[in-house]
Scaffold this motif. Structure first.
Motif, PDB file in Angstrom:
ATOM      1  N   GLN A 164       0.811  -1.215   0.000  1.00 18.33           N
ATOM      2  CA  GLN A 164       0.000   0.000   0.000  1.00 18.33           C
ATOM      3  C   GLN A 164       0.844   1.264   0.000  1.00 18.33           C
ATOM      4  OE1 GLN A 164      -3.295  -0.379  -0.325  1.00 18.33           O
ATOM      5  NE2 GLN A 164      -2.938  -2.588  -0.279  1.00 18.33           N
ATOM      6  N   GLY A 165       2.132   1.129   0.327  1.00 16.13           N
ATOM      7  CA  GLY A 165       2.990   2.315   0.408  1.00 16.13           C
ATOM      8  C   GLY A 165       2.638   3.209   1.578  1.00 16.13           C
ATOM      9  N   ARG A 166       1.948   2.664   2.563  1.00 11.94           N
ATOM     10  CA  ARG A 166       1.550   3.402   3.745  1.00 11.94           C
ATOM     11  C   ARG A 166       1.276   2.389   4.850  1.00 11.94           C
ATOM     12  NH1 ARG A 166      -3.658   3.289   4.826  1.00 11.94           N
ATOM     13  NH2 ARG A 166      -3.813   5.396   5.667  1.00 11.94           N
ATOM     14  N   ARG A 167       1.050   2.868   6.049  1.00 11.92           N
ATOM     15  CA  ARG A 167       0.709   2.002   7.163  1.00 11.92           C
ATOM     16  C   ARG A 167      -0.691   2.301   7.662  1.00 11.92           C
ATOM     17  NH1 ARG A 167       4.839  -0.217   9.880  1.00 11.92           N
ATOM     18  NH2 ARG A 167       3.243  -1.786  10.257  1.00 11.92           N
ATOM     19  N   ARG A 168      -1.220   1.435   8.488  1.00 13.38           N
ATOM     20  CA  ARG A 168      -2.496   1.720   9.142  1.00 13.38           C
ATOM     21  C   ARG A 168      -2.313   2.749  10.251  1.00 13.38           C
ATOM     22  NH1 ARG A 168      -6.653  -1.813   9.757  1.00 13.38           N
ATOM     23  NH2 ARG A 168      -7.425  -0.134  11.110  1.00 13.38           N
ATOM     24  N   LEU A 169      -1.187   2.610  10.978  1.00 19.00           N
ATOM     25  CA  LEU A 169      -0.948   3.440  12.154  1.00 19.00           C
ATOM     26  C   LEU A 169       0.450   4.033  12.112  1.00 19.00           C
ATOM     27  CD1 LEU A 169      -2.250   0.947  14.891  1.00 19.00           C
ATOM     28  CD2 LEU A 169      -3.526   2.863  13.914  1.00 19.00           C
ATOM     29  N   TYR A 170       0.612   5.219  12.669  1.00 16.23           N
ATOM     30  CA  TYR A 170       1.945   5.715  13.004  1.00 16.23           C
ATOM     31  C   TYR A 170       2.247   5.268  14.431  1.00 16.23           C
ATOM     32  CZ  TYR A 170      -0.294   9.375  15.820  1.00 16.23           C
ATOM     33  OH  TYR A 170      -1.040  10.039  16.755  1.00 16.23           O
ATOM     34  N   ARG A 171       3.528   5.300  14.808  1.00 13.77           N
ATOM     35  CA  ARG A 171       3.914   4.920  16.164  1.00 13.77           C
ATOM     36  C   ARG A 171       5.177   5.685  16.545  1.00 13.77           C
ATOM     37  NH1 ARG A 171       1.640   1.043  18.614  1.00 13.77           N
ATOM     38  NH2 ARG A 171       0.924   0.158  16.635  1.00 13.77           N
ATOM     39  N   PHE A 172       5.094   6.442  17.607  1.00 12.24           N
ATOM     40  CA  PHE A 172       6.227   7.200  18.130  1.00 12.24           C
ATOM     41  C   PHE A 172       6.513   6.778  19.562  1.00 12.24           C
ATOM     42  CE2 PHE A 172       4.217  10.620  15.354  1.00 12.24           C
ATOM     43  CZ  PHE A 172       5.111  10.452  14.307  1.00 12.24           C
ATOM     44  N   GLN A 173       7.774   6.921  19.958  1.00 13.98           N
ATOM     45  CA  GLN A 173       8.141   6.860  21.363  1.00 13.98           C
ATOM     46  C   GLN A 173       8.637   8.231  21.783  1.00 13.98           C
ATOM     47  OE1 GLN A 173      11.016   3.840  22.280  1.00 13.98           O
ATOM     48  NE2 GLN A 173       9.581   2.152  22.033  1.00 13.98           N
ATOM     49  N   VAL A 174       8.169   8.690  22.929  1.00 12.13           N
ATOM     50  CA  VAL A 174       8.675   9.911  23.551  1.00 12.13           C
ATOM     51  C   VAL A 174       9.278   9.486  24.876  1.00 12.13           C
ATOM     52  CG1 VAL A 174       8.112  12.189  24.450  1.00 12.13           C
ATOM     53  CG2 VAL A 174       6.928  11.333  22.424  1.00 12.13           C
ATOM     54  N   GLU A 175      10.596   9.623  25.008  1.00  9.51           N
ATOM     55  CA  GLU A 175      11.308   9.064  26.155  1.00  9.51           C
ATOM     56  C   GLU A 175      12.240  10.087  26.774  1.00  9.51           C
ATOM     57  OE1 GLU A 175      13.460   5.610  25.052  1.00  9.51           O
ATOM     58  OE2 GLU A 175      11.683   4.392  24.709  1.00  9.51           O
ATOM     59  N   GLY A 176      12.460   9.925  28.067  1.00  9.70           N
ATOM     60  CA  GLY A 176      13.410  10.758  28.777  1.00  9.70           C
ATOM     61  C   GLY A 176      12.789  11.411  29.994  1.00  9.70           C
ATOM     62  N   PRO A 177      13.617  11.970  30.885  1.00 12.31           N
ATOM     63  CA  PRO A 177      13.103  12.593  32.113  1.00 12.31           C
ATOM     64  C   PRO A 177      12.065  13.685  31.874  1.00 12.31           C
ATOM     65  CG  PRO A 177      15.489  12.352  32.211  1.00 12.31           C
ATOM     66  CD  PRO A 177      15.089  11.987  30.822  1.00 12.31           C
ATOM     67  N   HIS A 178      12.145  14.369  30.724  1.00 11.13           N
ATOM     68  CA  HIS A 178      11.190  15.445  30.446  1.00 11.13           C
ATOM     69  C   HIS A 178       9.991  14.979  29.615  1.00 11.13           C
ATOM     70  CE1 HIS A 178      13.816  18.291  32.282  1.00 11.13           C
ATOM     71  NE2 HIS A 178      14.761  18.176  31.372  1.00 11.13           N
ATOM     72  N   ALA A 179       9.897  13.671  29.352  1.00 10.96           N
ATOM     73  CA  ALA A 179       8.778  13.170  28.549  1.00 10.96           C
ATOM     74  C   ALA A 179       7.422  13.471  29.190  1.00 10.96           C
ATOM     75  CB  ALA A 179       8.941  11.677  28.291  1.00 10.96           C
ATOM     76  N   PRO A 180       7.236  13.255  30.515  1.00 10.72           N
ATOM     77  CA  PRO A 180       5.926  13.576  31.104  1.00 10.72           C
ATOM     78  C   PRO A 180       5.554  15.052  30.971  1.00 10.72           C
ATOM     79  CG  PRO A 180       7.174  12.135  32.554  1.00 10.72           C
ATOM     80  CD  PRO A 180       8.123  12.595  31.496  1.00 10.72           C
ATOM     81  N   GLU A 181       6.544  15.938  31.136  1.00 13.08           N
ATOM     82  CA  GLU A 181       6.261  17.370  31.002  1.00 13.08           C
ATOM     83  C   GLU A 181       5.843  17.724  29.576  1.00 13.08           C
ATOM     84  OE1 GLU A 181       9.398  19.893  33.077  1.00 13.08           O
ATOM     85  OE2 GLU A 181      10.337  17.896  33.127  1.00 13.08           O
ATOM     86  N   LEU A 182       6.522  17.125  28.607  1.00 10.40           N
ATOM     87  CA  LEU A 182       6.187  17.392  27.211  1.00 10.40           C
ATOM     88  C   LEU A 182       4.777  16.902  26.898  1.00 10.40           C
ATOM     89  CD1 LEU A 182       6.653  18.151  24.277  1.00 10.40           C
ATOM     90  CD2 LEU A 182       8.023  16.064  24.011  1.00 10.40           C
ATOM     91  N   LEU A 183       4.438  15.693  27.336  1.00  8.73           N
ATOM     92  CA  LEU A 183       3.102  15.170  27.077  1.00  8.73           C
ATOM     93  C   LEU A 183       2.035  16.008  27.772  1.00  8.73           C
ATOM     94  CD1 LEU A 183       2.168  12.606  25.437  1.00  8.73           C
ATOM     95  CD2 LEU A 183       4.620  12.836  25.782  1.00  8.73           C
ATOM     96  N   ALA A 184       2.331  16.463  28.999  1.00 10.75           N
ATOM     97  CA  ALA A 184       1.369  17.310  29.714  1.00 10.75           C
ATOM     98  C   ALA A 184       1.141  18.623  28.968  1.00 10.75           C
ATOM     99  CB  ALA A 184       1.851  17.572  31.127  1.00 10.75           C
ATOM    100  N   LYS A 185       2.204  19.184  28.426  1.00 14.74           N
ATOM    101  CA  LYS A 185       2.063  20.416  27.639  1.00 14.74           C
ATOM    102  C   LYS A 185       1.179  20.178  26.422  1.00 14.74           C
ATOM    103  CE  LYS A 185       4.784  23.864  25.086  1.00 14.74           C
ATOM    104  NZ  LYS A 185       6.152  24.317  24.709  1.00 14.74           N
ATOM    105  N   LEU A 186       1.404  19.085  25.717  1.00 19.82           N
ATOM    106  CA  LEU A 186       0.593  18.776  24.537  1.00 19.82           C
ATOM    107  C   LEU A 186      -0.856  18.501  24.917  1.00 19.82           C
ATOM    108  CD1 LEU A 186       3.132  16.426  22.719  1.00 19.82           C
ATOM    109  CD2 LEU A 186       2.356  18.651  21.885  1.00 19.82           C
ATOM    110  N   HIS A 187      -1.046  17.894  26.075  1.00 21.38           N
ATOM    111  CA  HIS A 187      -2.388  17.544  26.536  1.00 21.38           C
ATOM    112  C   HIS A 187      -3.157  18.752  27.068  1.00 21.38           C
ATOM    113  CE1 HIS A 187      -5.619  15.085  28.034  1.00 21.38           C
ATOM    114  NE2 HIS A 187      -5.354  15.339  29.300  1.00 21.38           N
ATOM    115  N   GLY A 188      -2.409  19.791  27.428  1.00 25.81           N
ATOM    116  CA  GLY A 188      -3.046  20.984  27.964  1.00 25.81           C
ATOM    117  C   GLY A 188      -3.366  20.899  29.436  1.00 25.81           C
ATOM    118  N   GLY A 189      -2.696  20.052  30.148  1.00 24.37           N
ATOM    119  CA  GLY A 189      -2.930  19.892  31.573  1.00 24.37           C
ATOM    120  C   GLY A 189      -2.278  18.627  32.084  1.00 24.37           C
ATOM    121  N   ALA A 190      -2.466  18.349  33.370  1.00 19.45           N
ATOM    122  CA  ALA A 190      -1.841  17.181  33.987  1.00 19.45           C
ATOM    123  C   ALA A 190      -2.307  15.898  33.301  1.00 19.45           C
ATOM    124  CB  ALA A 190      -2.173  17.135  35.472  1.00 19.45           C
TER     125      ALA A 190
END
Length: 309
Positions: A164-190
């Protein structure tokens, strides 16, 4: 071309024709890792974005973005008997397994020898997602198609083998001591409290993203997935929000060279399916072009007995 000169159609036919399956696998091109690296399109995921050292360090000291969208196969298992099939094939306990949970699914032969492992998501009571290498997916597909189970399977091949030249899903890993802070920022809250190897769907910006907490390599970490069509937009969102935390993009060298080693992940063993009389029907079902037939053995150890591997 005579019948005897025709190429073998199944793994069993291949085993029956070659003098020794060990020597056959040793003589196969050492292309497994080459194929894995080729499954990362350089335009999307080069070997290094900056350099291997700094990309590794970001996982331990800051925050890193790793792209898993290309090199692992997805297999969707659906149906009212899906849970029953998992209990039949996995050595794991499924007593409390259900929607919002994930685990390392480990498959073994009836004699107890390892076939392989994959990450398994429970999407709901009748839909499950395997992510990983081919041996487990082949084993599950065989039993789904030949057993008395009310299930269907849908395979999403890795990028380099995907017609198909494409996938059904994308998949990322966000890792490291600041990963929770980054995800919280993207989420707009805790962030909600996501237990180890639990997953939920969160709003990141304007996108609904499935978030699995797994904490690879002993550092805080999350695996993010969603529809392929949203991959570039979600990636851009993460990168832009991550500038505040010094985010680094991780290339294929750093991803493949130590992530699994640091986390103690099971290596890719040779699946123990080549000799058991009980598995002859399975070997006859596997095509001669499958991973189990075209992968290669290497290293300093050698034995003419495939069971020694």
């Amino acid at each position: 071309m005579t019948a005897s000169a025709e190429a073998p159609r199944s793994l069993q036919e291949l085993i029956d024709r070659v003098p020794n399956i060990v020597d056959h696998l040793f003589q196969n091109p050492k292309g497994v890792w080459r194929a894995v690296f080729h499954s990362f399109p350089p335009s999307h995921l080069p070997p290094e974005f900056t350099n291997w050292r700094d990309e590794q360090r970001a996982r331990r000291e800051g925050v890193a973005l790793l792209d898993q969208s290309f090199h692992m196969t997805n297999l969707f298992l659906r149906g009212p008997d899906a849970g029953k099939l998992l209990e039949r094939l996995g050595v794991n306990s499924f007593r409390h397994f259900g929607s919002g949970r994930a685990k390392n699914f480990v498959a073994c032969t009836p004699e107890g020898y390892v076939i392989g492992d994959n990450v398994l998501y429970a999407l709901n009571d009748e839909e499950f997602l395997f992510v990983g290498g081919e041996p487990v997916l082949n084993w599950v597909s065989f039993h789904a198609q030949t057993g008395d189970f009310r299930v269907t399977v849908e395979r999403d091949p890795l990028w380099s083998l995907n017609p198909q030249g494409r996938r059904r899903l994308y998949r990322f890993q966000v890792e490291g001591p600041h990963a929770p802070e980054l995800l919280a920022k993207l989420h707009g809250g805790a962030l909600p409290d996501i237990g180890f190897f639990r997953h939920t769907v969160l709003s990141l910006g304007s996108y609904q993203v499935r978030v699995l907490r797994h904490s690879m390599a002993g550092v805080p970490g999350y695996e993010l997935s969603g529809p392929w069509e949203e991959r570039e937009a979600v990636r851009t969102l993460i990168v832009e929000a991550g500038q505040e935390f010094g985010i680094r993009l991780v290339g294929s060298f750093a991803y493949l060279s130590s992530g699994g080693i640091e986390s103690g992940w099971i290596p890719r063993p040779l699946p123990a399916i080549y000799t058991s009389p009980a598995l002859r029907a399975y070997r006859e079902w596997l095509p001669a072009t499958t991973h189990e037939a075209v992968s290669s053995l290497g290293g300093s150890f050698y034995s003419p007995n495939i069971e020694d591997y």
